[in-house]
Write a protein that holds these residues in place. Structure first.
Motif, PDB file in Angstrom:
ATOM      1  N   VAL A  87      -0.894  13.154   2.454  1.00  0.00           N
ATOM      2  CA  VAL A  87      -1.589  13.107   1.167  1.00  0.00           C
ATOM      3  C   VAL A  87      -1.168  11.865   0.388  1.00  0.00           C
ATOM      4  O   VAL A  87      -2.010  11.163  -0.199  1.00  0.00           O
ATOM      5  CB  VAL A  87      -1.304  14.378   0.348  1.00  0.00           C
ATOM      6  CG1 VAL A  87      -1.867  14.237  -1.062  1.00  0.00           C
ATOM      7  CG2 VAL A  87      -1.910  15.595   1.025  1.00  0.00           C
ATOM      8  N   ASP A 104      -0.092   9.085   1.602  1.00  0.00           N
ATOM      9  CA  ASP A 104      -0.735   7.927   2.224  1.00  0.00           C
ATOM     10  C   ASP A 104      -2.183   7.783   1.744  1.00  0.00           C
ATOM     11  O   ASP A 104      -2.670   6.667   1.508  1.00  0.00           O
ATOM     12  CB  ASP A 104      -0.713   8.066   3.750  1.00  0.00           C
ATOM     13  CG  ASP A 104       0.671   7.820   4.333  1.00  0.00           C
ATOM     14  OD1 ASP A 104       1.495   7.201   3.631  1.00  0.00           O
ATOM     15  OD2 ASP A 104       0.916   8.250   5.475  1.00  0.00           O
ATOM     16  N   THR A 105      -2.854   8.916   1.613  1.00  0.00           N
ATOM     17  CA  THR A 105      -4.226   8.869   1.097  1.00  0.00           C
ATOM     18  C   THR A 105      -4.243   8.385  -0.346  1.00  0.00           C
ATOM     19  O   THR A 105      -5.099   7.573  -0.733  1.00  0.00           O
ATOM     20  CB  THR A 105      -4.874  10.257   1.194  1.00  0.00           C
ATOM     21  OG1 THR A 105      -4.854  10.703   2.552  1.00  0.00           O
ATOM     22  CG2 THR A 105      -6.312  10.224   0.695  1.00  0.00           C
ATOM     23  N   GLY A 108      -3.816   4.758  -0.365  1.00  0.00           N
ATOM     24  CA  GLY A 108      -5.080   4.101  -0.033  1.00  0.00           C
ATOM     25  C   GLY A 108      -6.030   4.050  -1.205  1.00  0.00           C
ATOM     26  O   GLY A 108      -6.707   3.038  -1.439  1.00  0.00           O
ATOM     27  N   LEU A 135      -8.863  17.401  -2.508  1.00  0.00           N
ATOM     28  CA  LEU A 135      -8.496  17.067  -1.134  1.00  0.00           C
ATOM     29  C   LEU A 135      -7.749  18.262  -0.559  1.00  0.00           C
ATOM     30  O   LEU A 135      -6.694  18.642  -1.069  1.00  0.00           O
ATOM     31  CB  LEU A 135      -7.593  15.823  -1.099  1.00  0.00           C
ATOM     32  CG  LEU A 135      -8.225  14.474  -1.410  1.00  0.00           C
ATOM     33  CD1 LEU A 135      -7.141  13.405  -1.511  1.00  0.00           C
ATOM     34  CD2 LEU A 135      -9.234  14.096  -0.332  1.00  0.00           C
ATOM     35  N   LEU A 158      -8.812  16.646   3.882  1.00  0.00           N
ATOM     36  CA  LEU A 158      -7.904  15.502   3.815  1.00  0.00           C
ATOM     37  C   LEU A 158      -8.165  14.503   4.930  1.00  0.00           C
ATOM     38  O   LEU A 158      -8.090  13.284   4.708  1.00  0.00           O
ATOM     39  CB  LEU A 158      -6.452  15.983   3.872  1.00  0.00           C
ATOM     40  CG  LEU A 158      -5.386  14.887   3.825  1.00  0.00           C
ATOM     41  CD1 LEU A 158      -5.438  14.141   2.495  1.00  0.00           C
ATOM     42  CD2 LEU A 158      -3.995  15.478   4.045  1.00  0.00           C
ATOM     43  N   ASP A 159      -8.480  15.002   6.131  1.00  0.00           N
ATOM     44  CA  ASP A 159      -8.673  14.096   7.263  1.00  0.00           C
ATOM     45  C   ASP A 159     -10.101  13.574   7.379  1.00  0.00           C
ATOM     46  O   ASP A 159     -10.451  12.911   8.359  1.00  0.00           O
ATOM     47  CB  ASP A 159      -8.268  14.783   8.568  1.00  0.00           C
ATOM     48  CG  ASP A 159      -9.038  16.087   8.799  1.00  0.00           C
ATOM     49  OD1 ASP A 159      -9.889  16.442   7.950  1.00  0.00           O
ATOM     50  OD2 ASP A 159      -8.779  16.756   9.826  1.00  0.00           O
ATOM     51  N   VAL A 191     -11.565   8.904   1.121  1.00  0.00           N
ATOM     52  CA  VAL A 191     -11.171   7.787   0.259  1.00  0.00           C
ATOM     53  C   VAL A 191     -12.381   7.009  -0.235  1.00  0.00           C
ATOM     54  O   VAL A 191     -12.550   6.818  -1.451  1.00  0.00           O
ATOM     55  CB  VAL A 191     -10.163   6.864   0.977  1.00  0.00           C
ATOM     56  CG1 VAL A 191      -9.934   5.592   0.171  1.00  0.00           C
ATOM     57  CG2 VAL A 191      -8.835   7.594   1.180  1.00  0.00           C
TER      58      VAL A 191
END
Length: 683
Positions: free
Chosen positions: A109, A111-112, A115, A247, A279-280, A285
């Motif tokens: 999360v 990392d998202t 981004g 998310l 999330l994936d 994003v």
């Protein structure tokens, strides 16, 4: 900013003075004149001589001022000023569920979130994490380097990196776990008060409502009894015009069952006008970024910034006036040009030569005038400045800080908010950190120069929920403060560290407080600021469910009740505050409504050095005024040499001759011819 030019100018002036004062061999042919003393002693001659000397002194003074002003202007003098750029942006709060059910997904999360932060341009972003209680990791800011640094610390904590476990401190202070509704409500409260924003009194000083979004990362697996359900928090988001983008790392196909966690999260997000993503999902994003950027922006005032700007205006004005004064004096010093009748002109008599210095004087005036117009080329920058200080605000957010005895019945926290921002205005470009404490202590804002983020964090300062209050110590922030001070010393050993402790000194814990002294010379200045009165004030209950304006509905129980009956009253404990001031080795100052901070600031911090930052500069033009100013200085040196030589060869005044020695009427040099000859000789 070119201060090295001043020693060079001094050396050039010294060389010019030596050239003017040294003796020169003269090839001029001089003719002796008999009885010259009789002529020079005449009153008319002496009066003309005094006038000549006065104008020559005026020329010398004007030239000296011209030299000094052009030399300093050519050195590009600078001043530090505070500017507040206008921004057009949106506010996005990243909201992360840090409960046990999310532990395997939180690193992904983050990392998202990183981004997302890398995709935004101009938007302000913040991060709040929650489990049973919510902690703001960093407030809304447009300092993306700072945001990425904090997100890296979050990733290290969720990856289990040694030494990072403290990142989650404070998220388990409440009852239960994974209280999603409370977490979302806390994220909504991280935005500045919309009513103050519309009136221009909030952190943004905006002229319109900014677009607000929350990116909520949670699996919606509730464990405990929240104060506010997810549906209630979603309705609060709608009331505050905040869109929620969800998310879900545990997204599954729940079918059409509306009671499933994923379906509830989707309904809550879409009910606010936001969207729901797994999330994936590769669309998460870019989809969130596009949706946020499609919302409207509003003009706001950005973070005030200290800017180093060049200030040659006064010096160039003085230089222009002195150059004009020099020209006037030179004109008055010219030899008299008597125009004779044609019948009396002598054939072949040479005319008086023109003064060769006038082209030089004209060039001086023109160069100074050009410099005063401040010519420049586009594409330059104005350097940002930094006050060489790290400033830590340690803020008491216990229930007693809403006691209504600040000014005309306002809560003490109002004074805290005002004083924090007033102190920040006195220290433009410094780095600020906010540490709050109640039952436990939390770093609400790590060191940052973003005063807009500081304003935001002070706007949303609230006391802990009254139901969670367990008794507090006035030095509960001792360990956290010591760690932050030590880290600041290790990373920037040459930067002084100031601590401002803001509280009322009320100790509600059963144990005596530990000493707040961090030791090791970690505190270089600051102050302990006390709030409250000896008469005290009542404290409103904070249920965590206030309306948009922060008001609590009236009725029984709106104020904290004393166990002996009636409303509890909190009073300031100045004795404890003075003890804390002694431990920190800083002054204690009681604060009341309307008290200025200037007097306190004079004794609260050491002299702060101001230096230029390598980044954060503002676009402006490349200044060129210093080039003509330097040219005017060089030409003025030549003029100065000529004036010094005239002063050096100036005749000394003679005493008046006795009456018997004065020529009679009609004699050579008598009053009939003496005055004109005297004026000619003086000129």
């Amino acid at each position: 900013m070119f201060w090295w030019m001043l020693p060079l100018a001094a050396i050039a002036a010294a060389a010019a003075a030596w050239t003017a004062l040294r003796r020169r061999a003269s090839n001029e042919r001089r003719r002796p004149v008999a009885h010259a003393d009789r002529l020079t002693a005449l009153p008319e001659y002496q009066a003309a001589l005094r006038r000549h000397r006065a104008w020559l002194a005026t020329a010398a003074a004007a030239c000296a001022v011209l030299l000094v002003s052009t030399a300093v202007a050519a050195a590009r003098p600078a001043d530090v000023s505070t500017v507040t750029p206008e921004l057009h942006n949106r506010d996005i709060m990243l909201c992360l569920d840090a409960s046990g059910s999310m532990s395997s997904a939180d690193a992904a999360v983050v990392d998202t979130f990183a981004g997302l932060a890398g995709e935004f341009r101009g938007e302000r972003i913040g991060l709040t994490i929650f489990d049973s209680t919510a902690i703001q990791v960093f407030p809304l800011t447009d300092d993306y380097a700072y945001a990425q640094e904090q997100l890296k610390s979050a990733r290290d904590a969720f990856d289990g990196k040694p030494g990072s476990s403290g990142f989650l401190d404070g998220t388990w202070s409440g009852r239960g776990s994974s209280l999603i509704g409370d977490g979302l409500a806390s994220c909504l409260n991280s935005f500045p008060d919309p009513a103050a924003q519309r009136s221009g009194q909030g952190s943004g000083h905006s002229s319109g409502q900014r677009s607000r979004s929350v990116v909520l990362a949670t699996d919606n697996l509730l464990s405990g009894e929240p104060i506010m359900t997810l549906d209630q928090a979603a309705r609060l988001a709608v009331d505050r015009a905040v869109r929620v983008y969800a998310l879900n790392p545990g997204d599954l196909d729940y079918g059409r069952d509306p009671d499933q966690p994923g379906a509830q999260l989707r309904a809550a997000a879409e009910g606010t006008g936001g969207r729901y993503y797994a999330l994936d999902s590769p669309d998460a994003v870019p989809g969130i970024v596009t949706a946020v950027e499609d919302t409207e922006t509003a003009a706001i005032q950005g973070a005030p910034r200290a800017i180093i700007s060049e200030v040659p205006g006064v010096l160039l004005g003085i230089a222009l006036l002195s150059a004009l004064a020099l020209c006037l004096a030179a004109w008055r010093l010219q030899p008299a040009r008597v125009r004779l009748p044609r019948t009396l002109r002598t054939p072949g008599r040479p005319r008086l030569p023109k003064d060769p210095a006038w082209p030089r004087r004209t060039a001086i005036v023109l160069l100074v005038l050009v410099a005063a117009l401040r010519p420049g080329l586009p594409g330059g920058t104005a350097q940002a400045a930094s006050t060489d200080l790290n400033v830590f605000f340690v803020v008491d957010t216990t229930t007693s800080m809403v006691a209504e005895d600040y000014g005309a019945g306002a809560p003490r926290l109002d004074g805290v908010r005002k004083d924090i921002m007033d102190i920040a205005k006195e220290l433009p470009g410094a780095r600020f950190s906010v540490i709050t404490f109640d039952t436990t202590a939390h770093v609400r804002m790590p060191l940052s120069t973003d005063t807009l983020a500081l304003q935001t964090i002070t706007d949303v300062l609230e006391p802990q929920v009254t139901a969670y209050a367990k008794g507090s110590s006035v030095t509960a922030a001792r360990q956290v403060l010591a760690e932050r001070l030590a880290a600041a010393r290790d990373s920037q050993p040459g930067r002084p560290r100031l601590v401002y402790y803001l509280g009322d000194g009320e100790q509600t814990s059963g144990k005596e407080p530990e000493a707040l002294n961090p030791g090791g010379g970690l505190v270089d200045g600051g102050a302990v600021l006390g709030y409250g009165t000896a008469a005290g004030g009542r404290m409103k209950v904070n249920t965590g469910m206030e309306d948009d304006g922060g008001a609590v509905e009236s009725g029984h129980g709106q104020y904290v009740q004393d166990t002996r009956g009636g409303a509890a009253v909190s009073v300031v404990d100045e004795g404890r505050l003075r003890t804390i001031a002694g431990q920190l080795n800083v002054p204690y100052v009681h604060r009341a409504a309307g008290d200025p901070v200037s007097a306190m600031m004079q004794q609260a911090h050491p002299t702060a050095a101001v230096h230029a930052q390598d980044d954060g500069s503002l676009a402006t033009k490349t200044e060129l005024y210093w080039i003509p100013a330097a040219g005017a200085f060089l030409l003025a040196l030549l003029e100065g040499v000529a004036i010094v030589r005239k002063l050096r060869g100036f005749p000394r005044p003679a005493s008046a001759p006795p009456a018997s020695a004065r020529p009679g009427p009609g004699a050579p040099g008598s009053a009939a011819t003496g005055p004109r000859r005297a004026r000619e000789a003086a000129r």
